[in-house]
Enzyme design. Structure first.
Site, mmCIF file in Angstrom:
data_model
loop_
_atom_site.group_PDB
_atom_site.id
_atom_site.type_symbol
_atom_site.label_atom_id
_atom_site.label_comp_id
_atom_site.label_asym_id
_atom_site.label_seq_id
_atom_site.Cartn_x
_atom_site.Cartn_y
_atom_site.Cartn_z
ATOM 1 N N SER A 59 0.800 -1.228 0.000
ATOM 2 C CA SER A 59 0.000 0.000 0.000
ATOM 3 C C SER A 59 0.834 1.279 0.000
ATOM 4 O O SER A 59 0.303 2.353 -0.279
ATOM 5 C CB SER A 59 -0.943 0.015 1.209
ATOM 6 O OG SER A 59 -0.215 0.130 2.416
ATOM 7 N N LYS A 61 1.003 4.293 6.877
ATOM 8 C CA LYS A 61 0.347 5.182 5.913
ATOM 9 C C LYS A 61 0.984 6.569 5.976
ATOM 10 O O LYS A 61 1.779 6.871 6.860
ATOM 11 C CB LYS A 61 -1.152 5.310 6.218
ATOM 12 C CG LYS A 61 -1.938 4.009 6.249
ATOM 13 C CD LYS A 61 -2.040 3.342 4.905
ATOM 14 C CE LYS A 61 -2.838 2.050 4.981
ATOM 15 N NZ LYS A 61 -2.815 1.279 3.718
#
Length: 226
Positions: A42, A109
């Site tokens: 990701s 993230k």
């Protein structure tokens, strides 16, 4: 008893198997405490699957995460977790890591916006807007399809890149993956839904922040960064 005689038991201890075992265990705990692993792909290409990071757990003791920071955090109940491992040993080690806090399940993230800021996507060029200003995101190499006038936020169907204006609550952060085509991030439940409202997002909470992602430790050919 002479000084030499006093030193002999101490020397024997430092040379003993028990001392070396304790030292190895201590070092292992330090490594476990400060080394993390990014989730899948990701954050590609900034981070790759299998990269091991130095996680700076002290970075946010006296400061808050800032937009642009790559953070490691423990996801709350709104975030999906992977299925439990079928391997008993792996499951046991994961349970110990969660219980002790040394190696909990974490996500990696990038912080896009903090408390009070408003985020939406997209402008006419397909950019994410923070407080109305488009972001320059050179780290996003793999983005969701967006073609102005053909596949955008007003077309039918709507571009999966689009999400509504979201105002970040207190003690919360909106986080996204650099690989927008494969990131279950804050706006994942909102994307491409023309009926989505500001309740669709999930946030990284301030007390869930585990640390700041530091240099890549492993593999050797990727030392440094992110």
């Amino acid at each position: 008893m002479t000084t030499t005689e006093h030193q002999r038991p101490r020397r024997r201890f430092f040379r003993s198997v028990w001392f070396h075992a304790a030292l190895a265990l201590t070092l292992a705990l330090i490594v476990i405490a400060f080394v993390g692993q990014p989730s899948s792909s990701s954050m590609a290409p900034t981070l790759q699957p299998g990269d091991r990071l130095i996680v700076n757990r002290l970075a946010y003791l006296a400061a808050d995460p800032a937009p642009g920071d790559i953070v490691v955090f423990r996801p709350g109940d709104d975030w999906e977790r992977p299925a439990a491992s079928g391997n008993a040993l792996a499951a046991g080690l994961n349970a110990i890591g969660e219980t002790t806090g040394l190696r909990p399940y974490v996500l990696v993230k990038r912080v896009i916006a903090g408390p009070g800021q408003t985020v939406e996507c997209c402008d006419a060029d397909g950019s994410v807007l923070v407080d109305g200003v488009p972001l320059d995101e050179p780290y996003v190499v793999q983005d969701l399809p967006f073609v102005a006038g053909d596949l955008d936020c007003t077309s039918t169907p709507t571009s999966a890149r689009c999400f509504p204006a979201l105002t970040v609550p207190d003690d919360s952060y909106l986080v996204l993956g650099d690989n927008r085509t494969n990131s279950a991030d804050s706006v994942y439940p909102c994307r491409g839904d023309p009926d989505a409202d500001d309740g669709c997002a999930r946030w990284m909470m301030r007390d869930e922040v585990f640390g700041k992602a530091g240099p890549i430790l492993w593999p050797i050919n990727r030392w440094g960064g992110p």
